[in-house]
Design a protein around this motif. Structure first.
Motif, mmCIF file in Angstrom:
data_model
loop_
_atom_site.group_PDB
_atom_site.id
_atom_site.type_symbol
_atom_site.label_atom_id
_atom_site.label_comp_id
_atom_site.label_asym_id
_atom_site.label_seq_id
_atom_site.Cartn_x
_atom_site.Cartn_y
_atom_site.Cartn_z
ATOM 1 N N LEU A 109 27.162 17.368 34.063
ATOM 2 C CA LEU A 109 26.109 17.394 33.045
ATOM 3 C C LEU A 109 24.816 16.717 33.498
ATOM 4 O O LEU A 109 23.734 17.226 33.201
ATOM 5 C CB LEU A 109 26.629 16.776 31.742
ATOM 6 N N PRO A 110 24.851 15.576 34.203
ATOM 7 C CA PRO A 110 23.583 15.036 34.724
ATOM 8 C C PRO A 110 22.836 15.995 35.645
ATOM 9 O O PRO A 110 21.602 16.074 35.590
ATOM 10 C CB PRO A 110 24.029 13.776 35.475
ATOM 11 N N ILE A 111 23.579 16.716 36.482
ATOM 12 C CA ILE A 111 22.920 17.692 37.356
ATOM 13 C C ILE A 111 22.285 18.809 36.527
ATOM 14 O O ILE A 111 21.175 19.266 36.814
ATOM 15 C CB ILE A 111 23.932 18.265 38.372
ATOM 16 N N VAL A 112 22.986 19.233 35.468
ATOM 17 C CA VAL A 112 22.426 20.245 34.566
ATOM 18 C C VAL A 112 21.144 19.732 33.927
ATOM 19 O O VAL A 112 20.149 20.464 33.803
ATOM 20 C CB VAL A 112 23.456 20.641 33.484
ATOM 21 N N ILE A 113 21.128 18.465 33.518
ATOM 22 C CA ILE A 113 19.931 17.880 32.904
ATOM 23 C C ILE A 113 18.760 17.891 33.887
ATOM 24 O O ILE A 113 17.629 18.245 33.533
ATOM 25 C CB ILE A 113 20.217 16.445 32.417
ATOM 26 N N ILE A 114 19.004 17.509 35.137
ATOM 27 C CA ILE A 114 17.937 17.499 36.145
ATOM 28 C C ILE A 114 17.402 18.912 36.382
ATOM 29 O O ILE A 114 16.182 19.122 36.492
ATOM 30 C CB ILE A 114 18.455 16.895 37.469
ATOM 31 N N LEU A 115 18.289 19.909 36.436
ATOM 32 C CA LEU A 115 17.852 21.290 36.630
ATOM 33 C C LEU A 115 17.013 21.770 35.449
ATOM 34 O O LEU A 115 16.015 22.481 35.631
ATOM 35 C CB LEU A 115 19.066 22.205 36.823
ATOM 36 N N LEU A 116 17.401 21.369 34.245
ATOM 37 C CA LEU A 116 16.621 21.748 33.071
ATOM 38 C C LEU A 116 15.265 21.051 33.059
ATOM 39 O O LEU A 116 14.255 21.634 32.651
ATOM 40 C CB LEU A 116 17.403 21.415 31.796
ATOM 41 N N MET A 117 15.226 19.799 33.511
ATOM 42 C CA MET A 117 13.941 19.093 33.614
ATOM 43 C C MET A 117 13.032 19.799 34.612
ATOM 44 O O MET A 117 11.823 19.912 34.401
ATOM 45 C CB MET A 117 14.178 17.644 34.026
ATOM 46 N N LEU A 118 13.618 20.285 35.704
ATOM 47 C CA LEU A 118 12.847 21.053 36.683
ATOM 48 C C LEU A 118 12.327 22.338 36.058
ATOM 49 O O LEU A 118 11.155 22.695 36.214
ATOM 50 C CB LEU A 118 13.717 21.364 37.900
ATOM 51 N N SER A 119 13.194 23.048 35.319
ATOM 52 C CA SER A 119 12.812 24.334 34.745
ATOM 53 C C SER A 119 11.743 24.198 33.678
ATOM 54 O O SER A 119 10.939 25.113 33.482
ATOM 55 C CB SER A 119 14.042 25.038 34.154
ATOM 56 N N LEU A 120 11.708 23.069 32.979
ATOM 57 C CA LEU A 120 10.722 22.874 31.921
ATOM 58 C C LEU A 120 9.499 22.098 32.405
ATOM 59 O O LEU A 120 8.719 21.587 31.605
ATOM 60 C CB LEU A 120 11.361 22.161 30.726
#
Length: 463
Positions: free
Chosen positions: A56-67
């Motif tokens: 889940l932390p990796i997912v959060i970082i990827l979403l921060m990148l995408s947004l």
């Protein structure tokens, strides 16, 4: 400058992402410890939960990148950053809810909820402290050698604070042979043959950008070499603009730079195969997720005016060959009866349902068929109509180079520049398209794909 969106270019961007990944991971660990780690027996029983935490932390970082939260030119205030973090929280929790009901996923939904809230609070606090105390450490000092038209490119492109978050431009040093240019009060009177090295040492200059209009017999080669020996990087203006803005200055580019610079290489067979597999995989995934929306839009378009659902238009593709692009019809029937026209803001030709699907780029979904047919790639320069291409190839240098790669549904220019509706906009987008063609690889494509989520979420670049 926003207190939560600060300089994050190059190595500092990677350092920022790694630091925030650690912070998020610690947030999950703290919540997990408060729930389970009250006795040694529970520790042994729940140790396997630690294996699920990194996901889940990796997912959060990827979403921060995408947004766009790692975009060095992010232009939004604290509320904009907070809004993006709320969207990230909602998406992570939507993902965690079904996973928490599966046997192989050991994190409870309640733990995930508390962990996400704590982690995002820690992120806000971390960004606030970094931006207030250490923002200057993310910037490098730059001295521009030149005070003419080429130097003015830097002044125009990096005039706003949001455009130069990673650099601190100390000033512009005019050189004999430079043309007259408006650089405000930023010119520095300096004897470059005698005092350049002393100035560099006194002001702790990290980089010198050579941007003079006339180089032959005008460059202080000995002084520049002395600066380089003392650890100062010396860079050409075109390379500097390319690195800092993500575009290539087409109107200042000379043929030798194009030939000798890195990039613009033809992909090998492995890269081509992996790119095709990526296109097919993404297209299939989007079709699987959006087919109910596609059916709804098809019915809505037909019911509004009983016209055709799909709009077919000839565009110029790979190698300059024409192909027929597919889109959901968003304008009235025969909207181009008077010839090809750029779409304008609040275009009167747009239908009611058309305004909605254009705002969120839903009208582009049928182009997945073009991708599956091989006419388009998912990532690449946007294809244009032949009438526009013929004119732009005559007016803009290197415009035909866009056709050396397949056109794309999404692209680097779409992420960095609003909708183009004029020849001037076409020139600006060409600068980004050439940057993409020069640097394209599968990782760059994946990065563009992830960041395209931000464009869709916030309805950017649509008309």
């Amino acid at each position: 400058m926003s207190k939560f969106a600060f300089a994050s270019t190059g190595k500092s961007c990677r350092l920022l992402a790694i630091s925030e990944l650690v912070i998020i991971y610690l947030g999950f660990i703290c919540v997990l410890a408060s729930f389970y780690f009250t006795s040694s027996e529970e520790v042994q029983q729940k140790v396997y939960s630690l294996l699920d935490i990194p996901f889940l932390p990796i997912v959060i970082i990827l979403l921060m990148l995408s947004l766009g939260l790692y975009n060095p030119r992010l232009r939004c205030d604290e509320q904009g950053v907070f809004r993006r973090l709320l969207i990230i929280s909602a998406l992570v929790l939507l993902l965690a809810f079904p996973l928490s009901n599966l046997d192989f996923f050991s994190l409870d939904f309640q733990i995930t909820l508390y962990s996400v809230v704590l982690s995002l609070c820690l992120l806000m606090a971390f960004r606030y402290v970094i931006s207030r105390r250490f923002a200057e450490s993310f910037r490098h000092k730059v001295l521009v050698l030149g005070g003419g038209e080429r130097a003015q490119i830097i002044w125009q492109r990096m005039r706003r604070e949001s455009d130069k978050k990673g650099v601190d431009i100390l000033g512009f040093v005019p050189i004999s042979g430079d043309k007259e240019a408006d650089l405000g009060s930023n010119k520095i009177d300096l004897d470059i043959d005698r005092d350049l090295l002393n100035y560099v040492k006194a002001n702790q200059v990290d980089e010198i950008v050579v941007a003079c209009d006339e180089r032959r017999g005008k460059l202080p080669v000995k002084s520049l070499f002395s600066c380089k020996i003392h650890g100062v990087e010396v860079m050409d203006v075109l390379n500097f603009i390319e690195r800092e803005t993500g575009q290539i200055a087409v109107n200042q580019m000379y043929p030798s730079w194009l030939v000798y610079s890195n990039g613009f290489s033809r992909p090998d067979s492995i890269r081509a195969i992996s790119s095709n597999l990526l296109n097919i995989t993404i297209a299939a995934a989007i079709l699987f997720v959006t087919w109910p929306l596609i059916l709804f839009v098809m019915v809505a378009i037909y019911l509004e005016d009983r016209g055709p659902i799909l709009y077919r238009q000839t565009r110029v593709g790979y190698g300059g060959k024409p192909f027929e692009i597919l889109k959901f019809r968003s304008m009235r029937v025969n909207s181009q009866a008077n010839g090809a026209q750029w779409a304008q803001k609040d275009d009167e030709r747009t239908t009611f349902i058309g305004r909605f699907i254009r705002r969120y780029h839903i009208d582009e979904l049928p182009q997945i068929i073009n991708i599956l047919k091989g006419d388009m790639s998912f990532i690449g320069p946007r294809p244009e109509q032949p009438e526009f291409v013929d004119r732009l190839c005559q007016q803009l240098p290197y415009y035909s180079e866009r056709h050396n790669v397949k056109p794309g549904l999404a692209g680097w220019a779409q992420l960095n520049y609003p909708y183009g509706a004029s020849d001037k906009d076409a020139l600006e987008k060409l600068k980004y398209d050439l940057y993409y063609i020069k640097h394209r690889n599968i990782w760059f494509d994946m990065s563009i794909f992830v960041r395209t989520v931000e464009v869709v979420f916030f309805a950017q670049g649509s008309r």
